[in-house]
Design an enzyme around this catalytic site. Structure first.
Site, short mmCIF file in Angstrom:
data_model
loop_
_atom_site.label_atom_id
_atom_site.label_comp_id
_atom_site.label_asym_id
_atom_site.label_seq_id
_atom_site.Cartn_x
_atom_site.Cartn_y
_atom_site.Cartn_z
N GLU A 155 0.82 -1.37 -0.23
CA GLU A 155 0.26 0.31 0.06
C GLU A 155 0.79 1.13 0.11
O GLU A 155 1.13 1.97 1.28
CB GLU A 155 -0.72 -0.02 0.73
CG GLU A 155 -1.49 -1.24 1.62
CD GLU A 155 -2.96 -1.61 2.31
OE1 GLU A 155 -3.85 -1.53 1.60
OE2 GLU A 155 -2.25 -0.81 4.12
N CYS B 68 -10.64 0.66 7.51
CA CYS B 68 -10.22 1.55 7.96
C CYS B 68 -10.63 3.05 6.62
O CYS B 68 -10.65 4.44 8.10
CB CYS B 68 -8.16 1.58 8.14
SG CYS B 68 -8.25 1.42 6.27
O1 FUB Z 1 -3.27 -0.67 8.96
C1 FUB Z 1 -4.01 -0.21 9.28
C2 FUB Z 1 -4.68 0.82 7.99
O2 FUB Z 1 -4.92 -0.61 7.22
C3 FUB Z 1 -4.26 1.35 7.52
O3 FUB Z 1 -3.89 2.68 7.57
C4 FUB Z 1 -4.42 0.55 5.98
O4 FUB Z 1 -3.89 1.25 5.11
C5 FUB Z 1 -4.82 -0.87 5.99
O5 FUB Z 1 -3.64 -1.12 5.66
ZN ZN Z 2 -7.78 3.26 5.03
#
Ligand code: FUB
Ligand code: ZN
Length: 679
Positions: free
Chosen positions: A343, A439
């Site tokens: 990501e 999230c």
């Molecule tokens: O790891 C917590 C949250 O979940 C992150 O901010 C997002 O990118 C997802 O991976």
């Molecule tokens: Zn998110």
């Protein structure tokens, strides 16, 4: 926020959507009451943790422990026992973000019923807190003796950060201290564990830094700022804390042992914590790398600390990181983090359209970062990025009915490709009702309901207006009041109506899309050379009631992209004001890649839609064909349905192109979409 009442038709409707639809819907989701949606387990975990806590107080209670393996991020019914923690390791944050959105929403619009629901949620959260102040349901349920043993991956400090932000918003809205006190107990416990305990760790997923800075601001207790700085200063130190906590020397480990979350440097044959922005001490970081949300959350915390403590070296690092993102790693929509793997940010100018990750949370984090930079130095470049992300990537994350969401925000979607290729599985052609890893939806809700925070800022002498959003603003006895009248979906006329109490300066932003403008002050035109312009803001001395009108030229424009972005060679995008536009199949037919803007496109705007003269490349279906052989009208007899043929220049037929705002795409069923179009 409490001074700013948004009256803007467009944004007020978004805030109302969050209040009336999103917040109640998300409460159902947190309680696993949305049919056909991925379960959250969030409130379930808090309830179980509360029960376990209660039992702990009973005489003779024997602690039951369940495994918390290092490499496990998601605990599901199939891989965990019944009454243990379920969901992602950071599941607690869903309710904290919800609570934050509720707090802001209550500031905008009191709602006793919603407040009562939030109070109930707070009781449940509080019941899960351990006597020593620690609060994280994964460890509270499964094994409280393992707390803070896996800072790299287990997100306890990330959960704390969201708790803290939610608690402060709720406290500010209601004056009720319960959740703030829960937070303070946890913050004190963290301080004693790390600072007093001499443990040089830091969060694997940042946010605690900026949350602690906020807690310091709220309580005046310096130790929270000290704790934030402690985390920031130890990040990237050698030996890496993430190795120390695993107690396995770096040289004896390999990539597989660590999973995918670190970067392996083939040249140096070392593992580097780029993913967590822990590869270097923060003041030496010049390039935004690794997980994008983590990155911008860290940089926001660094900016807070720099601003609050006057730390110039930290500020300089923030400036370099910001410029690196804005100049080389930013999508036209304000999305960041182009790769699904990790990501993460990738190389400069690597901005693929269809494989773009662009997590909604990352664009939100970029807004946090930009706003903090703006408050250190009023410069239009920060507000421009903030606005770009807000009007496009972030807003696209939520459906028009507030009931479904995007996590990933590509700039080009072809459902046929997505369904036919597993590599594309992360791209969803329509918004989802909820996510196991949820999230983004509550993050969007908290941002939109706190929008009042981003419209203006002020210091002793000056009021800075950053976003051109209609609002009524109470500037207090020191200055007076300001009414901004604007509706960018309609036109570029923005009125600043000032009721003066004491003299001050009003600074008005000149956005990147509105460099051509006229100023009329109290009915009289002002020439450009009479204006006091600094860093993209015009400054007006206010010493009486005034009406200042800025008429920004707002019209559909074709926007080019740096030739260094390989994906966009020979293509351009269409924008109007801060809104990026896109083509959708429902308006333009399938195979959007066959469309081209004409040399004389004559872009026209009406009711939110832009139309333009375009062309469609002829395919076999458009030609005079006989069994695939082009025979008539001077045809050359070649087979056009062959994948390969002798090269022939394309031929076109004229078409009208219809562009809709990017944020609104995928609200009319599954279909193709593209932001960039051939020119
Ligand atoms: O790891 C917590 C949250 O979940 C992150 O901010 C997002 O990118 C997802 O991976
Ligand atoms: Zn998110």
């Amino acid at each position: 926020m409490s001074k700013v009442k948004i009256t803007d038709e467009f944004w007020k409707a978004e805030q109302e959507l969050v209040r009336t639809e999103v917040i109640p819907y998300q409460w159902d989701a947190l309680n696993d009451n949305v049919k056909d949606a991925a379960p959250s387990y969030c409130m379930r975990n808090f309830r179980i943790a509360g029960e376990v806590n209660k039992k702990r107080k009973e005489a003779g209670y024997k602690e039951i422990k369940y495994p918390i393996p290092r490499d496990k991020w998601e605990f599901l019914p199939g891989n965990s026992e019944n009454d243990t923690f379920h969901g992602f390791v950071f599941q607690d944050t869903d309710v904290y973000k919800w609570l934050e959105a509720v707090g802001y929403s209550l500031m905008n619009h009191p709602d006793p019923e919603l407040e009562a629901t939030a109070d109930r949620a707070i009781d449940i959260i509080e019941s899960a807190q351990l006597d020593n102040g620690y609060l994280d349901t994964l460890y509270a349920i499964n094994d409280k003796d393992l707390i803070f043993t896996d800072l790299r991956d287990k997100h306890e400090l990330y959960c704390f950060g969201h708790l803290c932000e939610g608690a402060i918003a709720y406290y500010r809205a209601t004056g009720k201290r319960k959740i703030l006190d829960v937070t303070i107990r946890f913050a004190d416990f963290i301080y004693s564990w790390f600072v007093e305990g001499g443990i040089k760790g830091y969060p694997g997923h940042e946010i605690a830094e900026m949350a602690l800075a906020k807690l310091y601001k709220e309580t005046g207790n310096k130790k929270y700022l000290e704790l934030a700085r402690y985390f920031v200063d130890h990040r990237g130190e050698q030996p890496y804390y993430f190795d120390v906590e695993r107690a396995v020397p770096l040289g004896e480990r390999n990539k597989e042992q660590l999973g995918e979350v670190v970067f392996y440097d083939r040249e140096e044959k070392t593992l580097r914590y780029h993913y967590n922005q822990a590869h270097l001490p923060v003041r030496k970081q010049k390039e935004a790398v690794g997980h994008a949300v983590r990155g911008v959350y860290l940089y926001s915390g660094m900016a807070d600390i720099a601003a609050m403590s006057g730390d110039e070296s930290l500020k300089k690092a923030c400036e370099e990181l910001f410029d690196n993102i804005a100049d080389k790693k930013l999508y036209i929509t304000g999305g960041i983090g182009s790769s699904q793997a990790g990501e993460a940010f990738t190389a400069a100018y690597d901005l693929p359209n269809d494989m773009a990750y662009n997590e909604s949370c990352a664009a939100i984090g970029l807004i946090f970062f930009a706003y903090r930079m703006l408050n250190m130095d009023v410069n239009v470049k920060y507000a421009d990025v903030m606005e770009r992300a807000l009007y496009n990537c972030v807003l696209a994350g939520m459906a028009k009915d507030g009931k479904s969401f995007f996590y990933v925000n590509p700039l080009e979607v072809n459902p046929k490709r997505i369904h036919g290729d597993e590599r594309m599985g992360f791209v969803k052609p329509v918004r989802q009702k909820w996510f196991g890893c949820a999230c983004c939806p509550p993050n969007i809700a908290r941002l939109i309901s706190s929008l009042g925070d981003y419209i203006i800022s002020e210091d002793k002498d000056t009021v800075y207006t950053h976003l051109l959003i209609a609002s009524d603003i109470d500037l207090g006895d020191e200055k007076g009041s300001l009414h901004i009248n604007a509706e960018l979906t309609r036109d570029g006329r923005v009125e600043f109506d000032v009721k003066h109490r004491k003299d001050f300066k009003l600074a008005v932003r000149i956005p990147y899309w509105g460099r051509s403008f006229k100023v009329i002050r109290n009915g009289n035109p002002v020439e450009k050379n009479e204006l006091d312009i600094k860093a993209g803001y015009m400054y007006f001395d206010i010493s009486s009631d005034e009406k200042i009108v800025i008429d920004y030229e707002i019209k559909p424009v074709i926007v080019g992209c740096s030739p260094l972005v390989q994906e966009n060679t020979g293509k351009a995008a269409v924008m109007r004001g801060p809104f990026v536009y896109c083509l959708e199949e429902v308006d333009n037919g399938e195979n959007l890649h066959l469309l081209k803007l004409s040399d004389n496109p004559e872009l026209t705007y009406e009711n939110g839609v832009i139309t333009a003269n375009g062309m469609r490349v002829n395919t076999q279906a458009d030609s005079d064909m006989e069994g695939g052989r082009d025979t008539e009208n001077g045809g050359d007899g070649l087979y056009r349905d062959n994948l390969y043929n002798e090269y022939k220049p394309e031929t076109y037929k004229p078409v009208k192109l219809t562009f809709v705002p990017y944020y609104s795409w995928a609200n009319r069923g599954e279909n193709e979409m593209t932001v960039y179009v051939r020119v």
